[in-house]
Design an enzyme around this catalytic site. Structure first.
Site, mmCIF file in Angstrom:
data_model
loop_
_atom_site.group_PDB
_atom_site.id
_atom_site.type_symbol
_atom_site.label_atom_id
_atom_site.label_comp_id
_atom_site.label_asym_id
_atom_site.label_seq_id
_atom_site.Cartn_x
_atom_site.Cartn_y
_atom_site.Cartn_z
ATOM 1 N N ALA A 1 0.809 -1.222 0.000
ATOM 2 C CA ALA A 1 0.000 0.000 0.000
ATOM 3 C C ALA A 1 0.839 1.267 0.000
ATOM 4 O O ALA A 1 0.399 2.311 -0.497
ATOM 5 C CB ALA A 1 -0.938 -0.005 1.202
ATOM 6 N N GLN B 1 0.481 -6.408 -3.652
ATOM 7 C CA GLN B 1 -0.588 -6.639 -2.686
ATOM 8 C C GLN B 1 -1.718 -5.634 -2.872
ATOM 9 O O GLN B 1 -2.746 -5.729 -2.206
ATOM 10 C CB GLN B 1 -0.021 -6.525 -1.264
ATOM 11 C CG GLN B 1 1.028 -7.583 -0.930
ATOM 12 C CD GLN B 1 1.741 -7.287 0.375
ATOM 13 O OE1 GLN B 1 2.640 -6.455 0.423
ATOM 14 N NE2 GLN B 1 1.338 -7.964 1.437
ATOM 15 N N ARG C 1 -1.926 0.032 7.721
ATOM 16 C CA ARG C 1 -1.321 -0.131 9.030
ATOM 17 C C ARG C 1 -0.410 1.010 9.457
ATOM 18 O O ARG C 1 0.122 1.000 10.554
ATOM 19 C CB ARG C 1 -0.523 -1.448 9.078
ATOM 20 C CG ARG C 1 -1.422 -2.669 8.971
ATOM 21 C CD ARG C 1 -0.603 -3.947 8.922
ATOM 22 N NE ARG C 1 -1.467 -5.111 8.945
ATOM 23 C CZ ARG C 1 -2.110 -5.605 7.890
ATOM 24 N NH1 ARG C 1 -1.962 -5.012 6.719
ATOM 25 N NH2 ARG C 1 -2.883 -6.662 7.984
ATOM 26 N N ASP D 1 -5.578 -1.599 -6.460
ATOM 27 C CA ASP D 1 -6.020 -0.351 -7.108
ATOM 28 C C ASP D 1 -5.787 -0.289 -8.609
ATOM 29 O O ASP D 1 -6.307 0.595 -9.293
ATOM 30 C CB ASP D 1 -5.374 0.862 -6.427
ATOM 31 C CG ASP D 1 -3.851 0.762 -6.331
ATOM 32 O OD1 ASP D 1 -3.213 0.323 -7.305
ATOM 33 O OD2 ASP D 1 -3.303 1.111 -5.267
ATOM 34 N N ASN E 1 10.814 1.397 2.339
ATOM 35 C CA ASN E 1 9.617 1.535 3.172
ATOM 36 C C ASN E 1 9.892 2.564 4.267
ATOM 37 O O ASN E 1 11.007 2.633 4.801
ATOM 38 C CB ASN E 1 9.259 0.190 3.820
ATOM 39 C CG ASN E 1 7.818 0.133 4.273
ATOM 40 O OD1 ASN E 1 6.899 0.392 3.497
ATOM 41 N ND2 ASN E 1 7.592 -0.181 5.536
ATOM 42 N N THR F 1 0.294 5.624 -1.598
ATOM 43 C CA THR F 1 -0.121 6.724 -0.722
ATOM 44 C C THR F 1 0.100 8.082 -1.381
ATOM 45 O O THR F 1 -0.696 9.013 -1.184
ATOM 46 C CB THR F 1 0.607 6.669 0.629
ATOM 47 O OG1 THR F 1 2.026 6.669 0.409
ATOM 48 C CG2 THR F 1 0.223 5.428 1.411
ATOM 49 N N HIS G 1 -3.527 -10.132 -4.234
ATOM 50 C CA HIS G 1 -4.739 -9.902 -3.443
ATOM 51 C C HIS G 1 -5.931 -9.518 -4.310
ATOM 52 O O HIS G 1 -6.931 -9.021 -3.791
ATOM 53 C CB HIS G 1 -4.477 -8.821 -2.389
ATOM 54 C CG HIS G 1 -3.567 -9.280 -1.295
ATOM 55 N ND1 HIS G 1 -2.970 -8.414 -0.395
ATOM 56 C CD2 HIS G 1 -3.141 -10.520 -0.935
ATOM 57 C CE1 HIS G 1 -2.217 -9.098 0.445
ATOM 58 N NE2 HIS G 1 -2.303 -10.373 0.132
#
Length: 253
Positions: free
Chosen positions: A26, A105, A38, A108, A224, A30, A125
């Site tokens: 994810a 994962q 999370r 979108d 990350n 962003t 996913h």
């Protein structure tokens, strides 16, 4: 080691590799306006109850959950989001022949919109951009179902059999597609460099892919903004924004 030196080193690994694989989570989306789950401002951090909408058992059993889920889908930021420079960097790496498999994962569809080929992408996913009937397994574009929701249907049923429609995503309690798992595992086990980008690396089985890459002797690069369980084992960990790091690496190759 300076940031520039680290970026140059990672770029040299990718440049010299015969097979490069990546896993995205994810965090790469962003900067396109899609919140993660999370992180400090994540959807589930701020509203733990939102996870219930992702429960397959609750979705199938409770009409109220489905009604709320359809409203959430209709308002999802993916419909107005556009790919950012992180997505575009992956597409550029593929065009240059330096990215061979991209396991995501994310649901979108922004990697495809950025230009990464369907052949390279493994949506482990699933995807928000399609719906599937939980009875007859008919699939259709999500937009068709959302048009019905906007017209007043709270819980649109399958036009073929009347069954329950759901986004073609993997919910809690739902098995991943074995063929996708096998493709992802093969990519991780075959690569020379494995990029883990914008993922917390705590959701299995996707989180096992970096270990498979390490076991195969691959270089592991983590991009990350939060610590992950693999940081100590990684060959490089980059905390700078993904939309800045990936284009900078691509420019050095």
């Amino acid at each position: 080691m300076t940031r520039t030196a680290t970026l140059s080193l990672v770029a040299s690994w990718i440049r010299d590799a015969s097979y490069v694989a990546a896993l995205t989570g994810a965090g790469i989306s962003t900067d396109s306006g899609i919140p993660d789950f999370r992180g400090p401002q994540g959807l589930w951090t701020k509203n733990p109850g939102a996870q219930r909408l992702s429960s397959l058992t609750a979705y199938l059993a409770e009409r109220d959950v489905r009604v709320q889920a359809w409203q959430t889908r209709a308002a999802h930021p993916a419909w107005s989001a556009t790919p950012n420079t992180g997505h575009e960097a992956f597409a550029e790496l593929e065009r240059r022949g330096k990215l061979h498999a991209l396991v995501t994962q994310n649901i979108d569809g922004l990697h495809q919109l950025a230009g990464t080929s369907e052949e390279s992408i493994i949506e482990i996913h699933g995807t928000l951009r399609q719906v599937v009937c939980m009875s007859c397994r008919e699939r259709a574009p999500m937009e068709r179902a959302l048009q019905r929701v906007r017209a007043g249907e709270e819980d649109p049923a399958c036009n073929c059999c009347g069954g329950i429609l759901k986004s073609a995503t993997i919910s809690f309690g739902q098995n991943l597609v074995p063929a996708d798992l096998n493709r992802a595992a093969a990519a991780a086990s075959s690569c020379d460099v494995f990029l883990a980008v914008g993922t917390s690396l705590v959701v299995y089985p996707a989180a096992h892919l970096p270990q498979m890459a390490l076991d195969a002797g691959s270089k592991l690069v983590i991009v990350n903004d939060q610590p992950t369980p693999y940081d100590e084992a990684a060959d490089a960990v980059l905390r700078d924004p993904i939309s800045a790091v990936l284009p900078a690496i691509a420019a050095l190759i």
